[in-house]
Scaffold this motif. Sequence first.
Motif, PDB file in Angstrom:
ATOM      1  N   ARG A 101       0.794  13.633   1.635  1.00  0.00           N
ATOM      2  CA  ARG A 101       0.625  13.516   0.186  1.00  0.00           C
ATOM      3  C   ARG A 101       0.645  12.059  -0.253  1.00  0.00           C
ATOM      4  O   ARG A 101      -0.088  11.674  -1.173  1.00  0.00           O
ATOM      5  N   ASP A 105      -1.998  10.190  -2.682  1.00  0.00           N
ATOM      6  CA  ASP A 105      -1.535   9.613  -3.947  1.00  0.00           C
ATOM      7  C   ASP A 105      -1.860   8.129  -4.043  1.00  0.00           C
ATOM      8  O   ASP A 105      -2.208   7.628  -5.120  1.00  0.00           O
ATOM      9  N   ASP A 162       2.355  18.286   1.611  1.00  0.00           N
ATOM     10  CA  ASP A 162       3.788  17.997   1.551  1.00  0.00           C
ATOM     11  C   ASP A 162       4.497  18.304   2.859  1.00  0.00           C
ATOM     12  O   ASP A 162       5.550  17.731   3.143  1.00  0.00           O
TER      13      ASP A 162
END
Length: 475
Positions: A101, A105, A162
């Motif tokens: 993740r 991001d 995640d």
Amino acid sequence: MSTNKTKKLPILEDIRGAKYPLKSQLAIGGQGVVYTTELPQVLIKGFTNKDEIAKKRWHSHIEWLIRQDIADLKLARPLVLLKEPRMGYVMELMDGLVPLRSLLDSYIEATDSISEENQTPHIQNYLDQGGLRRRIRILCQLARTINQLHSRGMLYGDISPDNIFVSDDPNYSETWLIDCDNISFESHSGLTVHTPDYGASEVVRGEAMLSSLTDCWSFAVIAYQLLTHNHPLKGDLVNDGEPEIEDEALRGEHPWINDPDDPDNECCANLPIQLIEESKLPHLFQQTFGTGKNMPLERPSMAEWLEALTEIDEHLFVCHNCGGHSLLPLDNSDLDDISCSFCDFAVDEQLVQFEEFIFLSDKEKQETYPELDGNKIVTGRKVCLQPGDKKELKRLLPSFSYDKIPSDPIQLEYSDSCLMVIPVEPLHISRGNEHIQEFSKKIRLKADNRGKSNEPYCIHLGNPQDTHIFWEFRW
């Protein structure tokens, strides 16, 4: 004046009496939290659901999971349960890994300041994160782990960015799955838990349980997101629409963003699919998000993904101008016509290209391919090497051979001074009209001799008189 005191984390104990001083919180989810400990590579997963029935079911499942033979997989699997009343287990994970993740991001953050005139920030961020090659290798490792689970009749259950951890150094692509609580035999799943955006449409609609088919869906979403930095179901129709349209898209009620028959949900901000168009991936994405969206049995298996991704890794080349990786076109053997996908810089002159062919015996040609001109069939596979590369010429069929064959028959090492061809088993080599010779030791081709002959080398796998695979390259 008030002072904020950092809450001291406890020291936990497992059922064998070993103690684990907690260090910091690493990740948190709907039913669990993961902590680092003062011990290297040791993590603690805690179960946070307070429901007594759920706690007993979870405890029994982890006991079962500890007994399973999955130690050879890249999974941060449960090793031992914590001592009651604590609900949790101990697992190991190598240092230097971060959630996938964080990679996604950081790309989003880099694109916030992009203008229409200047597209450099997001391209540079893509390259800084390891470019196409690192992303392909991350997906290769992830596909291999999930494929190994599926080959044992198991499913992972809740795949998301995640619970996938990758190397924090962009020069490496080590990839592990960390949250194993939902691993189960497919026939005993009974689960519908999924991370928003990554659940298969039939699970989101509440019409199916988790299965290997839903694993394949989640993997495809992550693969598309990692390669193009967009969700395959969230095009302009969704991004510019009301929240309920996004819910409809995740239930499979709108076309995916590259649907060839329905452009209503196309995405203008998508990174170009051309980065991977010289591969099987566009077809596999269409199989998943097109026909496979509402017909799960049409989705590609993890073995198909693994094979397609491995083929891409074989024919990626690096640009010496921008450092980006591009795909060598499969239908073009003239290197002078090839350039970098990012900066249009000419391909490396030192690049060596290996092409795979099938040689047909005279008997098989007469019986099966009488219309064929010659005894050679092009397979379409190519492998490229540049100085500094070490590669194997892999046997791609059957797909599960990735997990069964420890080493392939030809290993290659390329340096500025020479190309080394290293046979793992005795092979045969020829050049032009020369006699085919057997070789079992390393062959060292000096850089000084390159280009002195136009005749290609051929490396034969198997009896040269029978139908067999051979690799052709020029030096």
